[in-house]
Design a protein around this motif. Structure first.
Motif, mmCIF file in Angstrom:
data_model
loop_
_atom_site.group_PDB
_atom_site.id
_atom_site.type_symbol
_atom_site.label_atom_id
_atom_site.label_comp_id
_atom_site.label_asym_id
_atom_site.label_seq_id
_atom_site.Cartn_x
_atom_site.Cartn_y
_atom_site.Cartn_z
ATOM 1 N N UNK A 27 87.992 58.431 -98.219
ATOM 2 C CA UNK A 27 88.673 59.259 -99.215
ATOM 3 C C UNK A 27 90.165 58.930 -99.275
ATOM 4 N N UNK A 28 90.667 58.244 -98.266
ATOM 5 C CA UNK A 28 92.063 57.813 -98.227
ATOM 6 C C UNK A 28 92.210 56.541 -99.074
ATOM 7 N N UNK A 29 93.132 56.565 -100.032
ATOM 8 C CA UNK A 29 93.305 55.429 -100.938
ATOM 9 C C UNK A 29 93.631 54.124 -100.224
ATOM 10 N N UNK A 30 94.260 54.198 -99.068
ATOM 11 C CA UNK A 30 94.593 52.956 -98.350
ATOM 12 C C UNK A 30 93.339 52.240 -97.841
ATOM 13 N N UNK A 31 92.209 52.924 -97.860
ATOM 14 C CA UNK A 31 90.951 52.317 -97.419
ATOM 15 C C UNK A 31 90.052 51.909 -98.587
ATOM 16 N N UNK A 32 90.597 51.895 -99.814
ATOM 17 C CA UNK A 32 89.805 51.592 -101.002
ATOM 18 C C UNK A 32 89.242 50.163 -100.986
ATOM 19 N N UNK A 33 90.041 49.187 -100.568
ATOM 20 C CA UNK A 33 89.557 47.802 -100.511
ATOM 21 C C UNK A 33 88.385 47.704 -99.536
ATOM 22 N N UNK A 34 88.529 48.339 -98.400
ATOM 23 C CA UNK A 34 87.454 48.332 -97.403
ATOM 24 C C UNK A 34 86.221 49.059 -97.933
ATOM 25 N N UNK A 35 86.435 50.165 -98.622
ATOM 26 C CA UNK A 35 85.310 50.910 -99.205
ATOM 27 C C UNK A 35 84.547 50.017 -100.182
ATOM 28 N N UNK A 36 85.256 49.244 -100.969
ATOM 29 C CA UNK A 36 84.588 48.343 -101.915
ATOM 30 C C UNK A 36 83.813 47.249 -101.186
ATOM 31 N N UNK A 37 84.321 46.795 -100.061
ATOM 32 C CA UNK A 37 83.585 45.806 -99.259
ATOM 33 C C UNK A 37 82.291 46.421 -98.714
ATOM 34 N N UNK A 38 82.381 47.679 -98.283
ATOM 35 C CA UNK A 38 81.182 48.368 -97.795
ATOM 36 C C UNK A 38 80.181 48.510 -98.937
ATOM 37 N N UNK A 39 80.651 48.902 -100.122
ATOM 38 C CA UNK A 39 79.747 49.023 -101.281
ATOM 39 C C UNK A 39 79.052 47.698 -101.565
ATOM 40 N N UNK A 40 79.827 46.609 -101.555
ATOM 41 C CA UNK A 40 79.230 45.294 -101.784
ATOM 42 C C UNK A 40 78.150 44.999 -100.751
ATOM 43 N N UNK A 41 78.424 45.342 -99.501
ATOM 44 C CA UNK A 41 77.449 45.113 -98.429
ATOM 45 C C UNK A 41 76.200 45.964 -98.655
ATOM 46 N N UNK A 42 76.384 47.204 -99.086
ATOM 47 C CA UNK A 42 75.238 48.076 -99.355
ATOM 48 C C UNK A 42 74.376 47.506 -100.486
ATOM 49 N N UNK A 43 75.020 47.014 -101.550
ATOM 50 C CA UNK A 43 74.261 46.423 -102.650
ATOM 51 C C UNK A 43 73.506 45.174 -102.196
ATOM 52 N N UNK A 44 74.143 44.349 -101.361
ATOM 53 C CA UNK A 44 73.458 43.165 -100.830
ATOM 54 C C UNK A 44 72.241 43.576 -99.998
ATOM 55 N N UNK A 45 72.432 44.571 -99.178
ATOM 56 C CA UNK A 45 71.353 45.050 -98.316
ATOM 57 C C UNK A 45 70.188 45.595 -99.144
ATOM 58 N N UNK A 46 70.501 46.267 -100.234
ATOM 59 C CA UNK A 46 69.457 46.904 -101.041
ATOM 60 C C UNK A 46 68.644 45.891 -101.847
ATOM 61 N N UNK A 47 69.119 44.667 -101.971
ATOM 62 C CA UNK A 47 68.382 43.655 -102.739
ATOM 63 C C UNK A 47 67.064 43.274 -102.084
ATOM 64 N N UNK A 48 66.985 43.419 -100.781
ATOM 65 C CA UNK A 48 65.757 43.125 -100.039
ATOM 66 C C UNK A 48 65.384 44.323 -99.195
ATOM 67 N N UNK A 49 65.030 45.433 -99.837
ATOM 68 C CA UNK A 49 64.776 46.652 -99.078
ATOM 69 C C UNK A 49 63.609 46.503 -98.093
ATOM 70 N N UNK A 50 63.752 47.180 -96.981
ATOM 71 C CA UNK A 50 62.702 47.211 -95.961
ATOM 72 C C UNK A 50 61.935 48.517 -96.142
ATOM 73 N N UNK A 51 60.801 48.448 -96.716
ATOM 74 C CA UNK A 51 60.026 49.673 -96.977
ATOM 75 C C UNK A 51 58.845 49.803 -96.067
#
Length: 189
Positions: free
Chosen positions: A165-189
């Motif tokens: 929620x801290x704006x100084x961590x926005x770049x890192x938050x976007x990196x985490x989002x990118x990682x989450x999207x990559x992870x979701x491309x091959x979901x383990x169900x």
């Protein structure tokens, strides 16, 4: 360090927590192979013996109680390192937590069990200790949901994560989002 089974590794760690190093406590939990955690401005995995860290876990009750205003007592998951009593209190600290450690590992042997533990920690009524940990239960849930292909839930958890929620961590938050999207491309169900 435990062996990885289905991407889940059991860990038991001993921490010293005073500047002088004269006290320590037991912590236990799991590490998930697919979770990336911030280190500076980068995301890293924690898969080696040297880098392994608890992603979801517990502290010894004696140590956790100190956050609830109770005094820590040596031997109750906490050990003194003073020469005359160090060995005795470290053994007591470990032995006193064996049932709790076994119970946690039994519950955390599946993703469903880990989700249940995370939900309990997020909604724990007695203490804020779970919000003090990083990665937090919300952060871990974001990765679990992405791993399962449930991106709406993953992004919801990430949005609720106080660290981002801290704006100084926005770049890192976007990196985490990118990682989450990559992870979701091959979901383990």
């Amino acid at each position: 360090m435990g062996e990885t089974k289905n991407g889940i590794r059991n860990l038991v760690q001993y921490y010293t927590f005073t500047k002088s190093g004269n006290r320590g406590c037991i912590a236990w939990g799991i590490a998930l192979d697919f979770v990336m955690v911030p280190k500076g401005k980068k995301l890293t995995s924690n898969r080696t013996e040297q880098s392994a860290m608890i992603h979801m876990g517990e502290w010894a009750e004696g140590y956790a109680n100190s956050f609830r205003g109770k005094e820590m007592k040596d031997g109750n998951g906490v050990a003194s390192h003073y020469r005359d009593i160090a060995k005795k209190t470290i053994i007591q600290a470990m032995e006193g937590e064996l049932d709790n450690i076994r119970s946690f590992f039994d519950r955390a042997s599946t993703l469903e069990g880990i989700i249940g533990i995370a939900e309990e920690q997020i909604h724990h009524p007695k203490s804020p200790i779970y919000t003090m940990k990083f990665p937090s239960p919300l952060y871990i849930l974001a990765f679990i949901y992405a791993y399962r292909g449930e991106m709406d839930k993953a992004l919801d958890c990430l949005e609720k994560e106080a660290y981002f929620s801290d704006e100084k961590n926005l770049v890192l938050k976007n990196r985490v989002k990118d990682q989450l999207f990559q992870l979701s491309k091959n979901p383990a169900l």
